[in-house]
Design an enzyme around this catalytic site. Structure first.
Site, PDB file in Angstrom:
ATOM      1  N   GLU A 145      -3.509   3.019   1.082  1.00 21.74           N
ATOM      2  CA  GLU A 145      -2.324   3.589   0.421  1.00 21.74           C
ATOM      3  C   GLU A 145      -2.671   5.002  -0.019  1.00 21.74           C
ATOM      4  O   GLU A 145      -3.734   5.513   0.330  1.00 21.74           O
ATOM      5  CB  GLU A 145      -1.916   2.727  -0.776  1.00 21.74           C
ATOM      6  CG  GLU A 145      -3.002   2.586  -1.843  1.00 21.74           C
ATOM      7  CD  GLU A 145      -2.594   1.755  -3.053  1.00 21.74           C
ATOM      8  OE1 GLU A 145      -1.391   1.629  -3.315  1.00 21.74           O
ATOM      9  OE2 GLU A 145      -3.494   1.246  -3.740  1.00 21.74           O
ATOM     10  N   LYS A 191      -2.640  -3.635 -11.467  1.00 15.30           N
ATOM     11  CA  LYS A 191      -2.290  -2.313 -11.998  1.00 15.30           C
ATOM     12  C   LYS A 191      -2.947  -2.178 -13.369  1.00 15.30           C
ATOM     13  O   LYS A 191      -2.356  -2.490 -14.401  1.00 15.30           O
ATOM     14  CB  LYS A 191      -0.768  -2.157 -12.077  1.00 15.30           C
ATOM     15  CG  LYS A 191      -0.342  -0.709 -12.215  1.00 15.30           C
ATOM     16  CD  LYS A 191       1.093  -0.504 -11.819  1.00 15.30           C
ATOM     17  CE  LYS A 191       1.597   0.886 -12.116  1.00 15.30           C
ATOM     18  NZ  LYS A 191       0.984   1.940 -11.313  1.00 15.30           N
ATOM     19  N   ARG A 236       4.666  -8.266 -12.294  1.00 15.88           N
ATOM     20  CA  ARG A 236       3.394  -7.645 -11.899  1.00 15.88           C
ATOM     21  C   ARG A 236       2.517  -7.405 -13.135  1.00 15.88           C
ATOM     22  O   ARG A 236       1.301  -7.624 -13.095  1.00 15.88           O
ATOM     23  CB  ARG A 236       3.659  -6.334 -11.145  1.00 15.88           C
ATOM     24  CG  ARG A 236       2.406  -5.726 -10.556  1.00 15.88           C
ATOM     25  CD  ARG A 236       2.719  -4.553  -9.646  1.00 15.88           C
ATOM     26  NE  ARG A 236       3.308  -3.427 -10.360  1.00 15.88           N
ATOM     27  CZ  ARG A 236       3.750  -2.321  -9.776  1.00 15.88           C
ATOM     28  NH1 ARG A 236       3.668  -2.183  -8.469  1.00 15.88           N
ATOM     29  NH2 ARG A 236       4.258  -1.340 -10.481  1.00 15.88           N
TER      30      ARG A 236
HETATM   31  N1  PMP Z   1      -0.020   2.516  -5.268  1.00 20.47           N
HETATM   32  C1  PMP Z   1      -0.571   2.941  -6.412  1.00 20.47           C
HETATM   33  C2  PMP Z   1      -2.042   3.118  -6.481  1.00 20.47           C
HETATM   34  C3  PMP Z   1       0.240   3.216  -7.525  1.00 20.47           C
HETATM   35  O1  PMP Z   1      -0.308   3.633  -8.668  1.00 20.47           O
HETATM   36  C4  PMP Z   1       1.635   3.038  -7.425  1.00 20.47           C
HETATM   37  C5  PMP Z   1       2.524   3.275  -8.615  1.00 20.47           C
HETATM   38  N2  PMP Z   1       2.559   4.613  -9.017  1.00 20.47           N
HETATM   39  C6  PMP Z   1       2.170   2.624  -6.195  1.00 20.47           C
HETATM   40  C7  PMP Z   1       1.311   2.347  -5.152  1.00 20.47           C
HETATM   41  C8  PMP Z   1       3.633   2.416  -6.027  1.00 20.47           C
HETATM   42  O2  PMP Z   1       4.053   1.298  -6.756  1.00 20.47           O
HETATM   43  P1  PMP Z   1       5.514   1.199  -7.380  1.00 20.47           P
HETATM   44  O3  PMP Z   1       6.460   1.300  -6.239  1.00 20.47           O
HETATM   45  O4  PMP Z   1       5.536  -0.106  -8.048  1.00 20.47           O
HETATM   46  O5  PMP Z   1       5.662   2.334  -8.327  1.00 20.47           O
END
Ligand code: PMP
Length: 300
Positions: free
Chosen positions: A184, A151, A52
């Protein structure tokens, strides 16, 4: 002993770990990052996190000045220097030192920082009782402007939503996309359970392809991945509205820091029985089991 932080190839005591004020990560939020966990000497799904990171960097035309193997070795070196078997790892790659103009070409080499820390996002009580969340007015960035699938160091969209939730007395915000579909939360992906099917929005609505989200989907779809009994077998990715969530049997959030956390109320509507449901509880167990065996092992 003071914690050691990795900056551009060297480990520094925390108080001496510094980057330039001309770094475009600081000046413009120009860069990418990952939040990764280590559990009992095992870095959970490191390959997926690095994939990622490199994909986000590729899209913003940021050249990471290290190979995946070198990044992995540097993460392990930092964990070992801090004697951490359990850790939250923050890996940051910014555009690097430039000048006061936006032009990324002025930044010759990207800055790489690795911080290994511990993190508790929510108190233990919320994993038992469940979280109450609220929809906020700030919608998720539209993908045509800044795709939420990346990200990047530009987290203001999420921070504004977090502020709105906090101002209303809630720890986490539900974010919709510009069309009103569920996207989300500010730092977590969202799932619901209805009649035995686990459902989450597709990432193209405006969500990060969460590594924990991926792990939960794998646990459901690959029956032999974990031994936890009575896990749900049906999974769907589809557009969700707030109405769908309000009338779900269960809702939960997933993220590296939060892991899997039940949601029992959204916008004043009770979800299901108003307490963490059986599917969420099984998935918490299954996820816990997975974190103990899926990852890159390192010695202390
Ligand atoms: N959505 C956002 C906006 C995030 O910043 C994150 C990570 N903190 C997630 C979802 C979850 O992703 P991950 O499971 O890879 O931590």
């Amino acid at each position: 002993m003071e914690r050691k932080v990795y900056v551009n190839g060297k480990l520094f005591p925390e108080s001496e770990a510094k980057i330039s004020v001309f770094d475009h990560g600081f000046l413009y939020g120009d860069g990418v990052f990952e939040g990764i966990r280590a559990y009992n000497g095992l870095i959970f799904r490191l390959t997926e996190h690095l994939n990622r990171l490199y994909e986000s960097a590729h899209t913003i035309l940021l050249k990471i000045p290290m190979t995946r193997k070198q990044l992995e070795q540097s993460i392990v070196k930092t964990l070992q220097a801090n004697r951490q078997k359990d850790a939250y790892i923050r890996l940051v790659v910014s555009r690097g030192v430039g000048d006061l103009g936006l032009d990324p070409n002025k930044c010759k080499v990207a800055t790489v920082v690795i911080i290994t820390n511990s993190i508790t996002l929510y108190p233990e009580k919320l994993y038992v009782d469940g979280l109450k969340i609220i929809t906020v007015p700030t919608v998720r960035n539209i993908p045509e402007a800044l795709n939420p699938q990346l990200k990047t160091l530009n987290y203001l969209n999420n921070i504004l939503a977090k502020i709105e939730a906090k101002n209303s007395g809630f720890a986490e915000a539900l974010m919709l996309n510009h069309q009103g579909y569920v996207a989300e939360c500010t730092g977590d992906n969202i799932f619901m359970v209805k009649k035995g099917t686990v459902i989450t929005p597709p990432v193209y609505v405006g969500a990060l392809p969460g590594i924990t989200r991926g792990a939960i989907i794998d646990i459901i779809q690959e029956p032999d991945l974990v031994e936890t009994a009575s896990l749900p077998k049906k999974f769907e990715e589809r557009l969700l509205t707030r109405h769908d969530l309000y009338n779900a049997g269960e809702v939960f959030l997933t993220g590296t820091a939060a892991e899997v956390i039940p949601v029992v109320e959204i916008d004043g509507r009770t979800i299901g029985e108003g307490k963490p449901g059986p599917v969420t509880r099984q998935l918490i167990k299954g996820f816990h089991e997975l974190t103990r065996k899926d990852g890159v092992r390192y010695a202390m």
